[in-house]
Scaffold this motif. Structure first.
Motif, mmCIF file in Angstrom:
data_model
loop_
_atom_site.group_PDB
_atom_site.id
_atom_site.type_symbol
_atom_site.label_atom_id
_atom_site.label_comp_id
_atom_site.label_asym_id
_atom_site.label_seq_id
_atom_site.Cartn_x
_atom_site.Cartn_y
_atom_site.Cartn_z
ATOM 1 N N GLY A 162 6.389 6.359 20.128
ATOM 2 C CA GLY A 162 4.981 6.345 19.757
ATOM 3 C C GLY A 162 4.678 7.164 18.519
ATOM 4 N N GLU A 163 3.433 7.639 18.429
ATOM 5 C CA GLU A 163 2.960 8.275 17.204
ATOM 6 C C GLU A 163 3.578 9.648 16.949
ATOM 7 O OE1 GLU A 163 -1.083 10.496 18.831
ATOM 8 O OE2 GLU A 163 -1.243 8.783 17.474
ATOM 9 N N GLU A 164 4.204 10.240 17.965
ATOM 10 C CA GLU A 164 4.879 11.519 17.735
ATOM 11 C C GLU A 164 6.027 11.377 16.751
ATOM 12 O OE1 GLU A 164 5.041 15.165 20.896
ATOM 13 O OE2 GLU A 164 6.306 13.422 21.304
ATOM 14 N N ALA A 165 6.695 10.238 16.773
ATOM 15 C CA ALA A 165 7.872 10.023 15.937
ATOM 16 C C ALA A 165 7.449 9.691 14.508
ATOM 17 C CB ALA A 165 8.732 8.908 16.512
ATOM 18 N N VAL A 166 8.157 10.290 13.558
ATOM 19 C CA VAL A 166 7.915 10.055 12.138
ATOM 20 C C VAL A 166 9.002 9.123 11.622
ATOM 21 C CG1 VAL A 166 7.737 11.122 9.858
ATOM 22 C CG2 VAL A 166 6.926 12.357 11.885
ATOM 23 N N HIS A 167 8.605 8.039 10.984
ATOM 24 C CA HIS A 167 9.595 7.133 10.410
ATOM 25 C C HIS A 167 10.358 7.892 9.328
ATOM 26 C CE1 HIS A 167 11.585 3.717 8.654
ATOM 27 N NE2 HIS A 167 10.985 2.863 9.492
ATOM 28 N N PRO A 168 11.690 7.932 9.413
ATOM 29 C CA PRO A 168 12.436 8.763 8.452
ATOM 30 C C PRO A 168 12.278 8.324 7.006
ATOM 31 C CG PRO A 168 13.931 7.378 9.747
ATOM 32 C CD PRO A 168 12.589 7.287 10.394
ATOM 33 N N ASN A 169 11.945 7.058 6.765
ATOM 34 C CA ASN A 169 11.832 6.640 5.371
ATOM 35 C C ASN A 169 10.535 7.103 4.722
ATOM 36 O OD1 ASN A 169 13.310 5.414 3.235
ATOM 37 N ND2 ASN A 169 11.790 3.767 3.216
ATOM 38 N N THR A 170 9.582 7.641 5.523
ATOM 39 C CA THR A 170 8.428 8.278 4.903
ATOM 40 C C THR A 170 8.833 9.603 4.275
ATOM 41 O OG1 THR A 170 7.776 9.422 6.942
ATOM 42 C CG2 THR A 170 6.861 7.223 6.563
ATOM 43 N N CYS A 171 10.035 10.073 4.630
ATOM 44 C CA CYS A 171 10.582 11.299 4.057
ATOM 45 C C CYS A 171 11.684 10.997 3.038
ATOM 46 C CB CYS A 171 11.161 12.190 5.160
ATOM 47 S SG CYS A 171 10.036 12.488 6.534
ATOM 48 N N MET A 172 12.559 10.021 3.356
ATOM 49 C CA MET A 172 13.640 9.662 2.429
ATOM 50 C C MET A 172 13.119 8.835 1.264
ATOM 51 S SD MET A 172 16.830 8.870 5.014
ATOM 52 C CE MET A 172 16.050 7.417 5.729
ATOM 53 N N LEU A 173 12.190 7.895 1.529
ATOM 54 C CA LEU A 173 11.473 7.139 0.504
ATOM 55 C C LEU A 173 12.365 6.214 -0.325
ATOM 56 C CD1 LEU A 173 9.043 9.984 -0.571
ATOM 57 C CD2 LEU A 173 8.454 7.930 0.723
ATOM 58 N N PHE A 174 13.260 5.489 0.326
ATOM 59 C CA PHE A 174 14.003 4.438 -0.355
ATOM 60 C C PHE A 174 13.122 3.192 -0.464
ATOM 61 C CE2 PHE A 174 17.667 6.793 1.551
ATOM 62 C CZ PHE A 174 18.266 7.149 0.348
ATOM 63 N N ALA A 175 13.246 2.486 -1.573
ATOM 64 C CA ALA A 175 12.511 1.237 -1.770
ATOM 65 C C ALA A 175 13.242 0.080 -1.099
ATOM 66 C CB ALA A 175 12.355 0.960 -3.264
ATOM 67 N N ASP A 176 12.492 -0.983 -0.781
ATOM 68 C CA ASP A 176 13.118 -2.173 -0.202
ATOM 69 C C ASP A 176 14.221 -2.688 -1.115
ATOM 70 O OD1 ASP A 176 11.523 -2.114 2.029
ATOM 71 O OD2 ASP A 176 10.044 -3.545 1.245
ATOM 72 N N ARG A 177 13.976 -2.657 -2.400
ATOM 73 C CA ARG A 177 14.973 -3.145 -3.351
ATOM 74 C C ARG A 177 16.240 -2.295 -3.300
ATOM 75 N NH1 ARG A 177 13.784 -4.600 -9.712
ATOM 76 N NH2 ARG A 177 15.964 -4.793 -10.384
ATOM 77 N N GLN A 178 16.082 -1.000 -3.107
ATOM 78 C CA GLN A 178 17.262 -0.144 -2.993
ATOM 79 C C GLN A 178 18.089 -0.511 -1.769
ATOM 80 O OE1 GLN A 178 14.950 3.720 -3.639
ATOM 81 N NE2 GLN A 178 16.888 4.204 -4.656
ATOM 82 N N TYR A 179 17.420 -0.829 -0.673
ATOM 83 C CA TYR A 179 18.157 -1.256 0.514
ATOM 84 C C TYR A 179 18.908 -2.566 0.240
ATOM 85 C CZ TYR A 179 15.911 2.237 3.542
ATOM 86 O OH TYR A 179 15.510 3.401 4.133
ATOM 87 N N ARG A 180 18.249 -3.490 -0.436
ATOM 88 C CA ARG A 180 18.887 -4.775 -0.702
ATOM 89 C C ARG A 180 20.094 -4.639 -1.623
ATOM 90 N NH1 ARG A 180 13.443 -6.414 -1.514
ATOM 91 N NH2 ARG A 180 13.823 -6.557 -3.776
ATOM 92 N N GLU A 181 20.013 -3.702 -2.567
ATOM 93 C CA GLU A 181 21.073 -3.569 -3.568
ATOM 94 C C GLU A 181 21.974 -2.370 -3.308
ATOM 95 O OE1 GLU A 181 18.869 -3.341 -7.203
ATOM 96 O OE2 GLU A 181 18.147 -5.421 -7.092
#
Length: 754
Positions: A427-446
């Protein structure tokens, strides 16, 4: 002195020789030097303190006509100073030299001599290469009985060939069951080890010791794993008869002192005698409060479960590298025991041998934040080691100590608080780690192509699975006073795969050690703000104002310009302060007399602009060994590419923006506060006003006790290549540096490599 002591005589302690000089007083000679005793009547009384007179004799003699109360008063002062003692008639039959030794120890020599029966010792040998014959004979020569059963012995002496021998665990467990103390020793090898005395319930245990020892034998552990072996590696035994005999008698001496009741700091240490040069050193062993065998293994988890509460943290110094609650000297004095190649968490701290003379840069061991394990982790290069920098040598030394402690404390050790679940289930207690790491979708794809071309620091992990069951660790929101959760693998280096590390990557961003918890939080937050501001400037390549190094009234900065010129380098600084208003500086230098410019940069942030600028310059100094003549080259592929190619001509954003006056101290707002807590709360308000939340994980290890935290502010940018939408694209436009956000394709192709 009481009537009950009348049958015993009084005399100077036997390790002291008295000599009387009429009219001048009396002198006591010993191995430690000479003690001069002056004053009325002292010579007369000292002449009678030869061990042949009891108290009644002295009172009747009335030396120099002293009244009885004067005699007893002076005797009391001498006894309080540890210079005189009572002697029993039976002392006459004891060896005078032995009695002198116990007097020097401060032990009642009469009690030792009058012991009704000899103390008993249980002697163990662990390992085929260890022979108890010599030590047993030395113990017997010391008038100690050898017991067959440890239950009936006053002390156990355990001989081994390696302090990491797993068979010692059984001996440790046995003594903790019985509550009996034991002495560990290694009487073989060119380096003889003696100690510590392990006292169940009072001192560290063998497991506390092994935790430290394995930390310094990383290479051996890796090789043993490769070879499929468990435990320590076997080594040839080296010994010659004089060494064996000397070690045996030293062990017997320590045993005798302990059983006589003599206590000193070294008994809680491992004493290592290098017989090749006769250098000896004590390595203090402290108990690990969270030790699973002798402590409370739930301490670290319990700490993470509690809210982080800020307390009063008054600043005692505002010089050097920041506003601190302890001075550098106080920090070094309090945590010096952490530095030891035997019992410390840091093997050694030494000045960087490649640093120019004017640079205060120290090194303190392998940087575990690099995420390199196994044999590959033995190689160190640029940022491969923990380091410290500063305006003075002691500032740099303490900085190196703190960075090593920070990395040690942030390494996964297995006792962290972990909560199993998925992002969706928590639930809302958990923080999505990519709000901290901040990789772009394109970075994941490439990511495959990117990772193949760039250094480890720039690694793009796989996309995080929101449904995967992984371990999470609580962090505390100072902003909203609530608990949040982040993946354990994001918060701690070296988290094992079974905790769930796919899609997350731990790094040192926001990690800090400090002189107090509040200090550590302040430094961690400033680092996040610094790297965010640098990322906004670097990846958008926006020219920013320069900084007038001579306008800050800091002699250190003025000196540095000359020192860099002597090395054939320019030195300048930029103001990259972001919308958060916290001063952030970048100090830069380029080579002016070579085929490449080898441009370097150092970063600094602080509420005080003077300290921000000083930090940037001292960090730049710290990197000088990587590029000065005969220094090590960059081991990072991105850094090496930058050093070969970049110039101020092809990277014009590195120069101050044209037509703008250089920043001076008057261009920055600074509010001096007396308490670090107030600074932390002020930063919290600033972040909150920009819609961001300050999260804190207290990573302080009970056995280290040096405050360490990881601060996380989702949304702030890392200075590594992280290109998700948000501040990186929006803030430069709001600041007026750009008319429109930079397209992804036009971001700086050089990832920042620091």
């Amino acid at each position: 002195m009481t009537a009950g002591t009348a049958s015993r005589t009084l005399g100077f302690k036997r390790h002291l020789r008295a000599e009387i000089s009429e009219g001048n007083g009396a002198y006591l000679f010993s191995e430690q030097g000479v003690i001069a005793m002056r004053g009325a009547h002292i010579a007369s009384l000292a002449a009678l303190l030869d061990g042949t007179h009891d108290l009644d004799d002295l009172l009747r003699s009335r030396p120099e006509g002293m009244a009885p109360e004067q005699v007893t008063g002076l005797l009391a002062r001498l006894a309080e100073a540890g210079l005189v003692s009572l002697r029993a008639p039976e002392d006459q039959a004891a060896d005078e030299r032995s009695l002198a030794y116990w007097d020097a120890c401060g032990i009642d020599s009469a009690a030792v001599a009058a012991r009704e029966k000899p103390a008993s010792v249980r002697l163990y040998a662990v390992g085929d290469d260890v022979d108890t014959t010599q030590v047993g004979r030395a113990l017997s020569d010391a008038a100690l009985d050898l017991a067959e059963d440890s239950r009936f012995a006053d002390l156990s002496v355990v001989l081994c060939g390696d302090y990491l021998d797993p068979r010692l665990a059984e001996i440790d467990a046995e003594h903790r069951r019985t509550g009996k103390p034991w002495l560990l020793a290694r009487p073989v090898g060119a380096q003889v080890w003696i100690g510590p005395f392990l006292q169940p319930g009072e001192s560290a245990c063998w497991h506390c010791l092994t935790s430290r020892l394995w930390g310094h034998r990383h290479a051996e552990a890796c090789v043993q794993a490769v070879l499929g072996h468990a435990g320590p590696a076997r080594r040839p035994v080296s010994a010659v008869p004089p060494l064996t005999a000397a070690a045996a008698h030293l062990i017997a001496l320590e045993t005798t002192k302990w059983l006589a009741g003599y206590r000193y700091r070294g008994q809680h240490c491992v004493w290592v005698l290098d017989t090749l040069d006769l250098q000896g050193r004590l390595h203090e062993l402290r108990r690990r409060p969270q030790c699973p065998e002798c402590g409370d293994p739930g301490l670290v988890a319990g700490q993470a479960a509690r809210p982080v509460v800020l307390g009063a943290a008054v600043k005692v110094t505002s010089s050097g590298g920041g506003h601190r609650t302890l001075t550098a000297a106080q920090m070094l004095d309090r945590y010096r025991h952490l530095v030891s190649p035997v019992t410390g968490i840091i093997k050694e701290i030494q000045r960087d041998p490649n640093a120019p003379p004017f640079v205060n840069a120290y090194r303190s061991g392998l940087n575990v934040a690099r995420g390199i394990t196994g044999i590959a982790g033995l190689r160190a290069g640029l940022r491969g080691e923990n380091g410290g920098k500063g305006a003075t040598p002691i500032d740099a030394e303490v900085g190196a100590l703190c960075e090593a402690a920070e990395r040690f404390s942030g390494n996964y050790q297995g006792d962290e608080l972990r909560i199993r679940g998925s992002l969706r289930s928590l639930g809302e207690e958990a923080v999505h780690p990519n709000t901290c790491m901040l990789f772009a979708d394109r970075q994941y794809r490439e990511r495959g192509e990117w990772n193949a071309e760039h250094a480890t620091f720039q690694h793009v992990c796989e996309r995080f699975d929101e449904d995967a069951e992984i371990d999470w660790t609580p962090v505390w929101s100072l902003t909203r006073r609530r608990r949040r959760l982040l993946p354990t693998g994001y918060l701690y280096y070296g988290t094992p795969p079974e905790c769930g590390i796919r899609g997350v990557r731990a790094d040192s961003n926001g990690c800090a050690a400090g002189s107090s918890l509040e200090d550590a939080i302040l430094q961690g937050t400033l680092e996040l703000i610094e790297r965010d501001a640098v990322a906004l400037w670097w990846y958008n390549r926006t020219p920013v104002p320069g900084v007038d190094l001579g306008a800050f009234g800091d002699p250190l900065l003025e000196e540095m310009t000359g020192h860099y010129a002597d090395l054939g380098r320019d030195l300048w600084a930029l103001d990259v302060t972001s919308d958060l208003g916290v001063p952030v500086m970048v100090a830069l230098s380029r080579r002016t007399d070579g085929p490449t410019e080898q441009i370097m940069l150092g970063l600094g942030a602080h509420l005080d602009p003077r300290i921000a600028l000083r930090r940037a310059v001292t960090e730049l100094n710290q990197l000088l060994p990587a590029v000065v003549e005969d220094g090590p080259l960059f081991d990072d592929v991105d850094a090496a590419r930058w050093a070969r190619y970049a110039t101020v001509a092809n990277q014009p954003y590195l120069r101050p923006v044209a037509g703008t006056r250089a920043r001076t101290i008057g261009d920055f707002e600074f509010v001096h506060r007396k308490d670090v807590r107030d600074d932390v709360e002020a930063l919290g308000r600033t972040l909150s006003a920009h819609g961001m939340e300050m999260l804190v994980l207290d990573q302080t290890r009970p056995d280290v006790d040096l405050p360490v935290v990881k601060v996380v502010v989702p949304g702030l940018r890392h200075f590594w290549a992280r290109f998700a939408p948000g501040r990186l694209f929006d803030v430069p436009v709001r600041l007026g540096r750009l008319a429109a956000p930079t397209p992804y394709e036009r971001l700086n192709p050089f990832p920042l490599f620091l």
